[in-house]
Design a protein around this motif. Structure first.
Motif, mmCIF file in Angstrom:
data_model
loop_
_atom_site.group_PDB
_atom_site.id
_atom_site.type_symbol
_atom_site.label_atom_id
_atom_site.label_comp_id
_atom_site.label_asym_id
_atom_site.label_seq_id
_atom_site.Cartn_x
_atom_site.Cartn_y
_atom_site.Cartn_z
ATOM 1 N N MET A 8 0.841 -1.199 0.000
ATOM 2 C CA MET A 8 0.000 0.000 0.000
ATOM 3 C C MET A 8 0.870 1.241 0.000
ATOM 4 N N GLU A 9 0.352 2.305 -0.597
ATOM 5 C CA GLU A 9 1.153 3.529 -0.592
ATOM 6 C C GLU A 9 1.068 4.254 0.753
ATOM 7 N N THR A 10 -0.071 4.103 1.470
ATOM 8 C CA THR A 10 -0.177 4.716 2.788
ATOM 9 C C THR A 10 -0.539 3.649 3.811
ATOM 10 N N PRO A 11 -0.027 3.792 5.035
ATOM 11 C CA PRO A 11 -0.446 2.853 6.062
ATOM 12 C C PRO A 11 -1.936 3.040 6.330
ATOM 13 N N ALA A 12 -2.601 1.976 6.709
ATOM 14 C CA ALA A 12 -4.042 2.086 6.934
ATOM 15 C C ALA A 12 -4.453 1.458 8.254
ATOM 16 N N LEU A 13 -5.409 2.111 8.883
ATOM 17 C CA LEU A 13 -6.008 1.584 10.104
ATOM 18 C C LEU A 13 -6.896 0.403 9.718
ATOM 19 N N THR A 14 -6.724 -0.710 10.424
ATOM 20 C CA THR A 14 -7.489 -1.911 10.089
ATOM 21 C C THR A 14 -8.369 -2.344 11.263
ATOM 22 N N LYS A 15 -9.192 -3.364 11.024
ATOM 23 C CA LYS A 15 -10.043 -3.897 12.091
ATOM 24 C C LYS A 15 -9.204 -4.406 13.261
ATOM 25 N N ALA A 16 -8.073 -5.033 12.938
ATOM 26 C CA ALA A 16 -7.216 -5.571 14.000
ATOM 27 C C ALA A 16 -6.733 -4.448 14.917
ATOM 28 N N GLN A 17 -6.359 -3.310 14.302
ATOM 29 C CA GLN A 17 -5.878 -2.188 15.119
ATOM 30 C C GLN A 17 -7.004 -1.549 15.926
ATOM 31 N N LEU A 18 -8.194 -1.489 15.331
ATOM 32 C CA LEU A 18 -9.345 -0.933 16.058
ATOM 33 C C LEU A 18 -9.697 -1.826 17.258
ATOM 34 N N ALA A 19 -9.612 -3.135 17.053
ATOM 35 C CA ALA A 19 -9.903 -4.063 18.147
ATOM 36 C C ALA A 19 -8.884 -3.890 19.272
ATOM 37 N N GLU A 20 -7.632 -3.709 18.896
ATOM 38 C CA GLU A 20 -6.557 -3.481 19.857
ATOM 39 C C GLU A 20 -6.845 -2.231 20.714
ATOM 40 N N LEU A 21 -7.373 -1.237 20.035
ATOM 41 C CA LEU A 21 -7.712 0.026 20.700
ATOM 42 C C LEU A 21 -8.813 -0.167 21.742
ATOM 43 N N LEU A 22 -9.823 -0.960 21.410
ATOM 44 C CA LEU A 22 -10.913 -1.224 22.359
ATOM 45 C C LEU A 22 -10.386 -1.997 23.561
ATOM 46 N N PHE A 23 -9.471 -2.909 23.273
ATOM 47 C CA PHE A 23 -8.839 -3.693 24.338
ATOM 48 C C PHE A 23 -8.093 -2.766 25.295
ATOM 49 N N GLU A 24 -7.346 -1.814 24.729
ATOM 50 C CA GLU A 24 -6.545 -0.908 25.563
ATOM 51 C C GLU A 24 -7.381 0.155 26.257
ATOM 52 N N GLN A 25 -8.332 0.727 25.527
ATOM 53 C CA GLN A 25 -9.019 1.910 26.051
ATOM 54 C C GLN A 25 -10.328 1.622 26.760
ATOM 55 N N ILE A 26 -11.040 0.587 26.328
ATOM 56 C CA ILE A 26 -12.344 0.314 26.934
ATOM 57 C C ILE A 26 -12.245 -0.837 27.929
ATOM 58 N N GLY A 27 -11.191 -1.624 27.805
ATOM 59 C CA GLY A 27 -11.007 -2.717 28.748
ATOM 60 C C GLY A 27 -11.832 -3.950 28.439
ATOM 61 N N LEU A 28 -12.231 -4.088 27.167
ATOM 62 C CA LEU A 28 -12.861 -5.344 26.764
ATOM 63 C C LEU A 28 -11.731 -6.340 26.554
ATOM 64 N N ASN A 29 -12.042 -7.648 26.677
ATOM 65 C CA ASN A 29 -10.962 -8.587 26.394
ATOM 66 C C ASN A 29 -10.776 -8.715 24.886
#
Lengths: 106, 123
Positions: A8-29
């Motif tokens: 890809m020419e630009t890095p992209a936010l993916t579902k995996a990264q969004l899930a990681e964010l919920l894990f870190e910020q919302i405290g879901l497993n």
């Protein structure tokens, strides 16, 4: 975190990264986070497939548009081919999102 | 039989009420058995992250759903439509959504299903 984006020419936010964010910020497993992200996009997609627009204030609107049939052409050969009536999904960004992307310069 | 086309009390092309952010929050809460407050945090977190990515010049790529990118538009000489005066429009970045293959096909396939009338109102 080492990620490769060579295709890809630009890095992209993916579902995996969004899930990681919920894990870190919302405290879901991790499992819940992943399911949540899947559900999130499934719900928006289902609404559009049902013919309902999706309006997210401060972000934008996902809309369904009905397109009438029209004559088209194969750009390479110039051959006339009819384009059938179809339904398409479009996105219109809100002013807030546009301003944020612009970097609030105005 | 007379069909009232305006019984929804709105002017949506397909007579269907749109889903709003608060409804999305309710659906998420119901599906994941979360409190509404937590579901709201989830929804805000996702949209904020997508906004932030676009701000940083990154795209967002959701397989099957679509991708978001900030596209650069060049500066051009525009006109004030009221006064006719020539103005310089500065270059800008605009968000652009490209619908994913799977969603594109599903949306179009649902065209023929009975509940939605195909009014062919646009080109």
């Amino acid at each position: 975190m080492e990620l490769s984006f060579e295709s890809m020419e630009t890095p992209a936010l993916t579902k995996a990264q969004l899930a990681e964010l919920l894990f870190e910020q919302i405290g879901l497993n991790k499992r819940e986070s992943k399911d949540m992200i899947d559900a999130f996009f499934d719900l928006i997609a289902d609404s559009l497939v049902e013919g309902e627009d999706v309006r997210i204030s401060g972000f934008g609107n996902f809309q369904i548009r009905t397109k009438a049939p029209r004559p088209g052409r194969n750009p390479r050969t110039g051959e006339a081919i009819p384009i059938e009536a179809r339904r398409v999904a479009t996105f219109h960004a809100s002013h807030k999102l546009k301003d944020q992307i612009q970097g609030d310069t105005n | 039989m007379i069909q009232c086309r305006f019984d929804q009390g709105d002017n949506y092309a397909h007579g269907m009420a749109p889903m709003t952010k608060s409804e999305l929050i309710e659906f998420i809460a119901a599906r994941a058995e979360l409190s509404k407050a937590r579901a709201e945090m989830v929804v805000n977190c996702v949209f904020d992250a997508m906004t932030e990515a676009l701000r940083n010049g990154e795209g967002v790529e959701i397989r099957g759903f679509g991708s978001l990118k900030a596209r650069a538009h060049k500066s051009y000489q525009g006109r004030n439509p009221r006064t006719g005066k020539s103005v310089n429009v500065p270059p800008k970045l605009r968000p652009f959504f490209k619908v994913g293959k799977e969603l594109k096909e599903l949306v179009n396939a649902s065209r023929s299903s009975g509940s939605i009338k195909d009014n062919g109102d646009e080109t």
